[in-house]
Design an enzyme around this catalytic site. Structure first.
Site, PDB file in Angstrom:
ATOM      1  N   HIS A   7     -14.753  11.590 -33.913  1.00  0.00           N
ATOM      2  CA  HIS A   7     -14.023  10.960 -32.803  1.00  0.00           C
ATOM      3  C   HIS A   7     -14.085  11.829 -31.560  1.00  0.00           C
ATOM      4  CE1 HIS A   7     -10.823  13.401 -34.810  1.00  0.00           C
ATOM      5  NE2 HIS A   7     -10.416  13.642 -33.582  1.00  0.00           N
ATOM      6  N   HIS A  79     -10.745  16.837 -26.847  1.00  0.00           N
ATOM      7  CA  HIS A  79     -11.647  17.479 -27.811  1.00  0.00           C
ATOM      8  C   HIS A  79     -12.609  16.472 -28.407  1.00  0.00           C
ATOM      9  CE1 HIS A  79      -8.267  16.263 -30.566  1.00  0.00           C
ATOM     10  NE2 HIS A  79      -9.245  16.022 -31.422  1.00  0.00           N
ATOM     11  N   GLU A 130     -13.108  20.156 -32.795  1.00  0.00           N
ATOM     12  CA  GLU A 130     -12.409  20.009 -34.066  1.00  0.00           C
ATOM     13  C   GLU A 130     -13.452  19.770 -35.141  1.00  0.00           C
ATOM     14  OE1 GLU A 130      -9.943  16.464 -34.254  1.00  0.00           O
ATOM     15  OE2 GLU A 130      -8.817  17.235 -35.969  1.00  0.00           O
TER      16      GLU A 130
HETATM   17 CO    CO Z   1      -8.938  15.048 -33.268  1.00  0.00          CO
END
Ligand code: CO
Length: 134
Positions: A7, A79, A130
């Protein structure tokens, strides 16, 4: 080592307005909001077929997203999340390459119920990364 893009997360000052924009203006499928107090966010997931967009609104006074919104009042990219098969192996490899892991360096359970780690943005050209074990 990194796999698919899981994502992209966007910090937003007003989750209801952001949801309306994605659902109505952009015509996307948007989930119901989910409060994640341990991460200091309320999140909705936007399903864009080949990946997900997460819209993050600050939750609580100490939210790191709150500090981000103070610096970027209209919101912005927060992020990107890449998938890894083995998060401990990925962490150990990154540490041996000199990359810094945020927090205590131990994986935490993220918004999808899977172990996640964050890498220091200064080590990755200004982008917070991440990693999520899938
Ligand atoms: Co995230």
């Amino acid at each position: 080592m990194i796999g698919r893009l899981n994502h992209v997360a966007l910090a937003v000052p007003d989750l209801a307005a952001a949801t309306a924009l994605y659902r109505n203006t952009l015509g996307a499928k948007v989930s119901e909001p989910q409060a994640l107090p341990e991460h200091g966010v309320t999140v909705v997931f936007v399903d864009v077929d080949n990946t997900k967009i997460e819209l993050l609104e600050p939750l609580g006074e100490t939210s790191t997203i709150r500090a981000f919104i103070e610096k970027n009042p209209s919101g912005g990219m927060h992020h990107v999340c890449y998938e890894v098969e083995d998060i401990i192996a990925a962490r150990d490899r990154l540490k041996s390459e000199g990359a810094r892991i945020l927090g205590d360096g131990e994986p935490k359970i993220g918004a999808h119920g899977k172990p996640v780690l964050f890498l220091h943005p200064k080590d990755f050209m200004g982008t917070l990364i991440e990693l999520e074990q899938v």
